[in-house]
Design an enzyme around this catalytic site. Structure first.
Site, PDB file in Angstrom:
ATOM      1  N   GLY A   1      52.344  41.689  35.454  1.00 42.32           N
ATOM      2  CA  GLY A   1      51.639  42.587  35.380  1.00 42.32           C
ATOM      3  C   GLY A   1      51.292  43.544  36.279  1.00 42.32           C
ATOM      4  CB  ALA A   2      55.123  44.794  37.147  1.00 37.80           C
TER       5      ALA A   2
ATOM      6  N   GLY B   1      50.626  47.584  36.100  1.00 38.67           N
ATOM      7  CA  GLY B   1      49.397  48.236  35.765  1.00 38.67           C
ATOM      8  C   GLY B   1      48.896  48.818  36.996  1.00 38.67           C
TER       9      GLY B   1
ATOM     10  CB  ILE C   1      46.869  45.223  41.122  1.00 39.80           C
ATOM     11  CG1 ILE C   1      45.113  45.415  41.041  1.00 39.80           C
ATOM     12  CG2 ILE C   1      46.716  44.003  41.915  1.00 39.80           C
ATOM     13  CD1 ILE C   1      44.226  44.323  40.747  1.00 39.80           C
TER      14      ILE C   1
ATOM     15  CB  SER D   1      43.990  37.531  36.112  1.00 37.81           C
ATOM     16  OG  SER D   1      45.555  37.728  36.000  1.00 37.81           O
TER      17      SER D   1
ATOM     18  CG  ASP E   1      36.146  39.222  48.055  1.00 36.53           C
ATOM     19  OD1 ASP E   1      35.800  39.317  47.913  1.00 36.53           O
ATOM     20  OD2 ASP E   1      36.281  37.715  47.680  1.00 36.53           O
TER      21      ASP E   1
ATOM     22  CG  HIS F   1      37.380  37.852  43.899  1.00 39.90           C
ATOM     23  ND1 HIS F   1      37.038  38.523  45.072  1.00 39.90           N
ATOM     24  CD2 HIS F   1      37.343  38.517  42.681  1.00 39.90           C
ATOM     25  CE1 HIS F   1      37.116  39.966  43.982  1.00 39.90           C
ATOM     26  NE2 HIS F   1      37.198  39.374  43.051  1.00 39.90           N
TER      27      HIS F   1
ATOM     28  CG  MET G   1      43.089  43.670  43.937  1.00 37.16           C
ATOM     29  SD  MET G   1      42.883  43.166  44.601  1.00 37.16           S
ATOM     30  CE  MET G   1      44.011  41.041  45.736  1.00 37.16           C
TER      31      MET G   1
HETATM   32  P1  NAD Z   1      45.079  47.427  34.463  1.00 40.02           P
HETATM   33  O1  NAD Z   1      44.677  47.206  33.089  1.00 40.02           O
HETATM   34  O2  NAD Z   1      45.500  48.081  35.444  1.00 40.02           O
HETATM   35  O3  NAD Z   1      46.789  46.357  34.904  1.00 40.02           O
HETATM   36  C1  NAD Z   1      46.945  45.136  34.592  1.00 40.02           C
HETATM   37  C2  NAD Z   1      48.202  45.019  33.377  1.00 40.02           C
HETATM   38  O4  NAD Z   1      47.631  43.537  32.978  1.00 40.02           O
HETATM   39  C3  NAD Z   1      48.336  46.241  32.238  1.00 40.02           C
HETATM   40  O5  NAD Z   1      49.594  46.626  32.772  1.00 40.02           O
HETATM   41  C4  NAD Z   1      48.677  45.001  31.250  1.00 40.02           C
HETATM   42  O6  NAD Z   1      49.572  45.354  29.820  1.00 40.02           O
HETATM   43  C5  NAD Z   1      49.523  43.060  31.959  1.00 40.02           C
HETATM   44  N1  NAD Z   1      49.030  43.206  31.040  1.00 40.02           N
HETATM   45  C6  NAD Z   1      47.782  42.655  30.059  1.00 40.02           C
HETATM   46  N2  NAD Z   1      48.153  41.901  29.406  1.00 40.02           N
HETATM   47  C7  NAD Z   1      49.134  41.019  29.858  1.00 40.02           C
HETATM   48  C8  NAD Z   1      50.810  39.741  29.746  1.00 40.02           C
HETATM   49  N3  NAD Z   1      49.643  39.368  28.598  1.00 40.02           N
HETATM   50  N4  NAD Z   1      51.151  39.581  30.608  1.00 40.02           N
HETATM   51  C9  NAD Z   1      51.885  40.191  31.904  1.00 40.02           C
HETATM   52  N5  NAD Z   1      51.102  41.607  32.001  1.00 40.02           N
HETATM   53  C10 NAD Z   1      49.896  41.755  30.683  1.00 40.02           C
HETATM   54  O7  NAD Z   1      44.198  46.319  35.312  1.00 40.02           O
HETATM   55  P2  NAD Z   1      44.006  46.250  37.299  1.00 40.02           P
HETATM   56  O8  NAD Z   1      43.221  47.145  37.734  1.00 40.02           O
HETATM   57  O9  NAD Z   1      45.622  45.737  37.471  1.00 40.02           O
HETATM   58  O10 NAD Z   1      43.433  44.808  37.216  1.00 40.02           O
HETATM   59  C11 NAD Z   1      44.161  43.250  36.786  1.00 40.02           C
HETATM   60  C12 NAD Z   1      42.743  42.483  37.154  1.00 40.02           C
HETATM   61  O11 NAD Z   1      43.327  42.213  38.737  1.00 40.02           O
HETATM   62  C13 NAD Z   1      41.613  42.394  36.466  1.00 40.02           C
HETATM   63  O12 NAD Z   1      41.496  40.991  35.472  1.00 40.02           O
HETATM   64  C14 NAD Z   1      40.935  42.791  37.383  1.00 40.02           C
HETATM   65  O13 NAD Z   1      39.749  42.452  37.326  1.00 40.02           O
HETATM   66  C15 NAD Z   1      41.709  41.665  38.482  1.00 40.02           C
HETATM   67  N6  NAD Z   1      41.602  42.169  39.988  1.00 40.02           N
HETATM   68  C16 NAD Z   1      41.298  40.925  40.740  1.00 40.02           C
HETATM   69  C17 NAD Z   1      40.499  41.341  42.210  1.00 40.02           C
HETATM   70  C18 NAD Z   1      40.673  39.813  42.904  1.00 40.02           C
HETATM   71  O14 NAD Z   1      40.061  39.938  44.306  1.00 40.02           O
HETATM   72  N7  NAD Z   1      40.932  39.113  43.225  1.00 40.02           N
HETATM   73  C19 NAD Z   1      40.593  42.912  42.326  1.00 40.02           C
HETATM   74  C20 NAD Z   1      40.965  43.625  41.665  1.00 40.02           C
HETATM   75  C21 NAD Z   1      41.571  43.413  40.501  1.00 40.02           C
HETATM   76  C1  LMR Z   2      37.349  43.367  42.990  1.00 38.81           C
HETATM   77  O1  LMR Z   2      36.552  42.637  43.653  1.00 38.81           O
HETATM   78  O2  LMR Z   2      37.509  44.367  43.757  1.00 38.81           O
HETATM   79  C2  LMR Z   2      37.688  42.773  41.533  1.00 38.81           C
HETATM   80  O3  LMR Z   2      36.688  41.663  42.075  1.00 38.81           O
HETATM   81  C3  LMR Z   2      37.656  43.800  40.820  1.00 38.81           C
HETATM   82  C4  LMR Z   2      36.122  43.675  40.112  1.00 38.81           C
HETATM   83  O4  LMR Z   2      35.700  43.530  39.155  1.00 38.81           O
HETATM   84  O5  LMR Z   2      34.906  44.085  41.092  1.00 38.81           O
END
Ligand code: NAD
Ligand code: LMR
Length: 338
Positions: free
Chosen positions: A33-34, A36, A38, A143, A175, A202, A253
């Site tokens: 997911g590089a 995206g 994050i 994710s 968090d 989370h 993040m």
């Molecule tokens: P984003 O949409 O900017 O990026 C996600 C990336 O994943 C995209 O580049 C997309 O092409 C890629 N992707 C989609 N399907 C894929 C697959 N099958 N294989 C590989 N890559 C794939 O989203 P983001 O803002 O980077 O957030 C990503 C995830 O992280 C979300 O689910 C978000 O809720 C989660 N998140 C978690 C935390 C945490 O604390 N754990 C914090 C923030 C966001």
């Molecule tokens: C966060 O805590 O920022 C992530 O889990 C993204 C979200 O959906 O809030």
């Protein structure tokens, strides 16, 4: 003149294939997911980590550009890009640590659980690849909904016969990062000097900051406890609303994920005393997964630390968190087994 190896690697997206002369041996890390929100800053931070010798960037879109860009940074790690499902196995083979920020983010009005239908399938596919190509890697799941995607990953690994609960870690560092920042503001301390354990899970009420265990020891008024608990539990929503439809937390993040990945790598290297909060398979409560402080080492999670004494407010919070967590775990396990 580019090295021969680089010319030969036409299938691998343009990256850097020369490890700097004299560079210390390091670990192989993949970001799935590089491309995206994050993934990009996280990949940048991992390229800056001196413990990383090889960095694989995988996504279903845009990895050629991200890889070419990051590979020009004059740091030690060799960077290679991989695009789309046919290159997933090459991206994963030989990795020591796999970080998964793949999947869709929230928009205002959504819960993290609203992401389940799309992200559950993405995490399952990626974990099937991990089970096949790097079954001994440490896996950091970012994710959402993390409370369900970690149980999904566990079920995939169980089915493949590769599950080791010590190596599967849900990333809840953001968090803790938020809690340290907000508590630092209230106490007038440098947030780098503050450490707040955040346990549970989370999402919303499952995020349980243990304000009675803050380091350095301190006390709060009941108004401060109520303000801090609510701000920490709703930190993600605060960012989602501020971004107004353009996604959720990405930069903080990436910082948090890079910090957690660095702790995992230092553990793998054999450093002593590495303690972080993470959502892992656990016997700290009756739930099969729970976030708490863990000691990291060569095997991944070497010890799950006890919760410590909770005050009445925290015990009530734990009660609330457990109900929601149980349902999120059940949902993840059911998805992986259907
Ligand atoms: P984003 O949409 O900017 O990026 C996600 C990336 O994943 C995209 O580049 C997309 O092409 C890629 N992707 C989609 N399907 C894929 C697959 N099958 N294989 C590989 N890559 C794939 O989203 P983001 O803002 O980077 O957030 C990503 C995830 O992280 C979300 O689910 C978000 O809720 C989660 N998140 C978690 C935390 C945490 O604390 N754990 C914090 C923030 C966001
Ligand atoms: C966060 O805590 O920022 C992530 O889990 C993204 C979200 O959906 O809030």
């Amino acid at each position: 003149r580019p090295p021969t190896s680089q010319i030969e690697e036409v299938a691998i997206l343009k990256g850097s294939n020369c490890r700097a002369k004299g560079a210390a041996p390091g670990f192989k890390v993949a970001v799935l997911g590089a491309s995206g929100g994050i993934g990009q800053p996280l990949s940048l931070l991992m390229k800056m980590n001196p413990l990383v010798s090889v960095l694989h960037l995988y996504d279903v879109v845009n990895t050629p550009g991200v890889t070419a860009d990051i590979s020009h940074m004059n740091t030690g790690a060799v960077v290679r890009g991989f695009l789309g499902q046919p290159q997933l196995e090459s991206a994963l083979t030989g990795m020591d640590l796999v970080i998964i920020p793949a999947g869709i983010p929230r928009k205002p009005g959504m819960t993290r659980d609203d992401l389940f239908n799309i992200n559950a399938g993405i995490v399952r596919t990626l974990c099937e690849g991990i089970a096949k190509c790097c079954p001994n890697a440490i896996v950091n799941v970012i994710s959402n909904p993390v409370n369900s995607t970690v149980p999904i990953a566990a079920e995939v690994f169980k089915k493949a016969g590769t599950y080791d609960p010590k190596r599967l870690l849900g990333v809840t560092t953001l968090d803790v990062v938020r809690a340290n920042t907000f508590v630092g503001e209230v106490l007038g301390l440098d947030p780098r000097d503050v450490n707040v354990p955040v346990v549970g899970g989370h999402a919303g009420v499952t995020i349980l900051p243990l304000l009675s265990q803050v380091n350095p020891p301190c006390s709060f008024t009941s108004e401060e406890i109520s303000y801090l608990t609510s701000r920490i539990q709703n930190g993600g929503t605060e960012v989602v609303e501020a971004k107004a439809g353009a996604g959720s937390a990405t930069l903080s993040m990436a910082y948090a994920a890079a910090k957690f990945a660095d702790a995992c790598l230092r553990g793998l290297r054999g450093d002593a005393g590495i303690v972080e909060c993470s959502y892992i398979a656990s016997q700290v409560t009756e739930l099969p997964f729970f976030a708490s402080k863990v000691r990291l080492g060569r095997a991944g999670v070497e010890e799950v630390l006890p919760l410590g004494p909770l005050n009445e407010f925290e015990r009530a919070g734990l009660e609330k968190a457990q109900g929601e967590l149980a349902e999120s775990i059940r949902k993840g396990v059911a998805f992986a087994n259907k």
